[in-house]
Design an enzyme around this catalytic site. Structure first.
Site, short mmCIF file in Angstrom:
data_model
loop_
_atom_site.label_atom_id
_atom_site.label_comp_id
_atom_site.label_asym_id
_atom_site.label_seq_id
_atom_site.Cartn_x
_atom_site.Cartn_y
_atom_site.Cartn_z
N ASP A 14 0.79 -1.25 0.00
CA ASP A 14 0.00 0.00 0.00
C ASP A 14 0.82 1.30 0.00
O ASP A 14 0.54 2.20 0.80
CB ASP A 14 -0.97 0.01 1.19
CG ASP A 14 -1.98 -1.13 1.15
OD1 ASP A 14 -1.93 -1.95 0.22
OD2 ASP A 14 -2.83 -1.21 2.06
N ASP A 56 -4.64 -0.73 -1.78
CA ASP A 56 -5.93 -0.62 -1.12
C ASP A 56 -6.86 0.01 -2.16
O ASP A 56 -6.51 1.02 -2.76
CB ASP A 56 -5.76 0.31 0.10
CG ASP A 56 -6.65 -0.03 1.27
OD1 ASP A 56 -6.97 -1.21 1.48
OD2 ASP A 56 -7.04 0.91 2.00
N HIS A 58 -10.75 0.77 -2.62
CA HIS A 58 -12.12 0.77 -2.10
C HIS A 58 -13.12 1.42 -3.05
O HIS A 58 -12.82 2.48 -3.63
CB HIS A 58 -12.18 1.52 -0.77
CG HIS A 58 -11.31 0.95 0.31
ND1 HIS A 58 -11.30 -0.38 0.63
CD2 HIS A 58 -10.45 1.55 1.17
CE1 HIS A 58 -10.45 -0.57 1.64
NE2 HIS A 58 -9.92 0.58 1.98
N HIS A 62 -17.43 2.66 0.92
CA HIS A 62 -16.94 1.40 1.51
C HIS A 62 -17.23 1.33 3.02
O HIS A 62 -17.21 2.35 3.71
CB HIS A 62 -15.43 1.29 1.26
CG HIS A 62 -14.85 -0.03 1.66
ND1 HIS A 62 -14.06 -0.19 2.78
CD2 HIS A 62 -14.96 -1.25 1.10
CE1 HIS A 62 -13.72 -1.47 2.88
NE2 HIS A 62 -14.23 -2.13 1.87
N HIS A 85 -10.69 6.92 1.90
CA HIS A 85 -9.31 6.83 1.39
C HIS A 85 -9.24 5.78 0.29
O HIS A 85 -10.07 4.86 0.24
CB HIS A 85 -8.35 6.45 2.52
CG HIS A 85 -8.61 5.08 3.07
ND1 HIS A 85 -9.61 4.81 3.98
CD2 HIS A 85 -8.03 3.87 2.81
CE1 HIS A 85 -9.64 3.52 4.26
NE2 HIS A 85 -8.69 2.91 3.55
N LYS A 110 -7.02 -4.95 -3.13
CA LYS A 110 -7.79 -5.53 -2.02
C LYS A 110 -8.71 -4.48 -1.44
O LYS A 110 -8.47 -3.29 -1.61
CB LYS A 110 -6.84 -6.07 -0.96
CG LYS A 110 -5.97 -4.98 -0.39
CD LYS A 110 -4.94 -5.50 0.59
CE LYS A 110 -4.08 -4.37 1.11
NZ LYS A 110 -4.83 -3.35 1.86
N CYS A 155 -1.99 -2.78 7.56
CA CYS A 155 -1.86 -3.71 6.43
C CYS A 155 -0.55 -4.49 6.45
O CYS A 155 -0.52 -5.66 6.10
CB CYS A 155 -2.08 -2.96 5.12
SG CYS A 155 -3.82 -2.45 4.97
C1 VGL Z 1 -4.65 0.65 5.72
C2 VGL Z 1 -6.20 1.56 7.13
C3 VGL Z 1 -7.19 1.41 6.18
C4 VGL Z 1 -3.23 0.25 5.47
C5 VGL Z 1 -5.63 0.49 4.75
O1 VGL Z 1 -2.81 0.18 4.30
O2 VGL Z 1 -2.52 0.02 6.48
N1 VGL Z 1 -4.96 1.18 6.90
N2 VGL Z 1 -6.89 0.88 5.00
ZN ZN Z 2 -8.38 0.90 3.48
#
Ligand code: VGL
Ligand code: ZN
Length: 205
Positions: A14, A56, A58, A62, A85, A110, A155
């Site tokens: 990410d 990530d 979404h 979401h 986000h 994902k 993540c």
């Molecule tokens: C993440 C919070 C929400 C991450 C992703 O990549 O750590 N954290 N979505």
């Molecule tokens: Zn996320």
């Protein structure tokens, strides 16, 4: 650090604009992971070893968004609500512009199912739905993974624990991760818990 590239893969978690300074869910110094990951990736590429980047990804509205109608729903252990986000197709969901994508052999997206969040690169937060990453790595003969990226306490953390559970030798590039640290102390807690679970912390060089 000596790496047996023959059976290893690098997984870059990410490294997206929304997790970097100025982004919607900015991680302090999140952009600092880019340089060490680029360096690691170029070494993997030189050895023709796989490099995976996760994203990530979404849909608008979401279930992990505090703004979402579904905000009142039941949440899995360790799951929290976030500002909007990494919405599919937005600049915030793009990889950081300095992340070198040339060595990347696979992009795994994902968190695209509206009603389930996904922290781990391997399984969604229902802990059952696979992303396909384990099968990809196994088919390539990978038994060892090196992880870096964002965020240490979400993540990266869930990905590293799943990698151990899936019986990959699991290394964390400790100079190539940064945490959200929400709630306060969660980055430290995640690092400790990874160590106790069999994740090996290594420096980047
Ligand atoms: C993440 C919070 C929400 C991450 C992703 O990549 O750590 N954290 N979505
Ligand atoms: Zn996320």
């Amino acid at each position: 650090m000596t790496i047996n590239f023959e059976r290893s893969a690098l997984i870059e978690i990410d490294v997206q604009n929304d997790f970097c300074p100025g982004g919607a869910l900015a991680v302090a110094d999140g952009d600092k992971v880019v340089a060490p990951l680029n360096e690691a990736a170029s070494r993997f590429a030189a050895a023709r070893a796989p490099v995976v980047a996760t994203q990530d990804w979404h849909p608008a509205g979401h279930c992990s968004f505090a703004s979402a109608e579904a905000a009142g729903k039941w949440r899995a252990e360790g799951e929290v609500l976030w500002p909007d986000h990494c919405v599919q197709g937005t600049a915030g969901a793009d990889f950081h512009p300095a992340l070198d994508l040339r060595p990347v052999t696979l992009v795994v997206r994902k968190g695209f199912r509206p009603h389930v969040d996904s922290y781990s690169a391997f399984f969604e937060n229902d802990r059952k739905t696979p992303t396909g990453l384990a099968a990809y790595l196994r088919e390539l003969g990978v038994d060892t993974v090196y992880l870096g990226g964002l965020a240490t306490d979400y993540c990266v953390y869930f990905s590293a624990l799943d990698a151990v559970k899936l019986r990959f030798n699991t290394y964390l590039l400790s100079g190539a991760v940064r945490g959200v640290n929400y709630p306060e102390g969660s980055t430290e807690k995640a690092l400790l818990s990874m160590k106790n679970s069999g994740v090996l912390l290594v420096n980047d060089r």
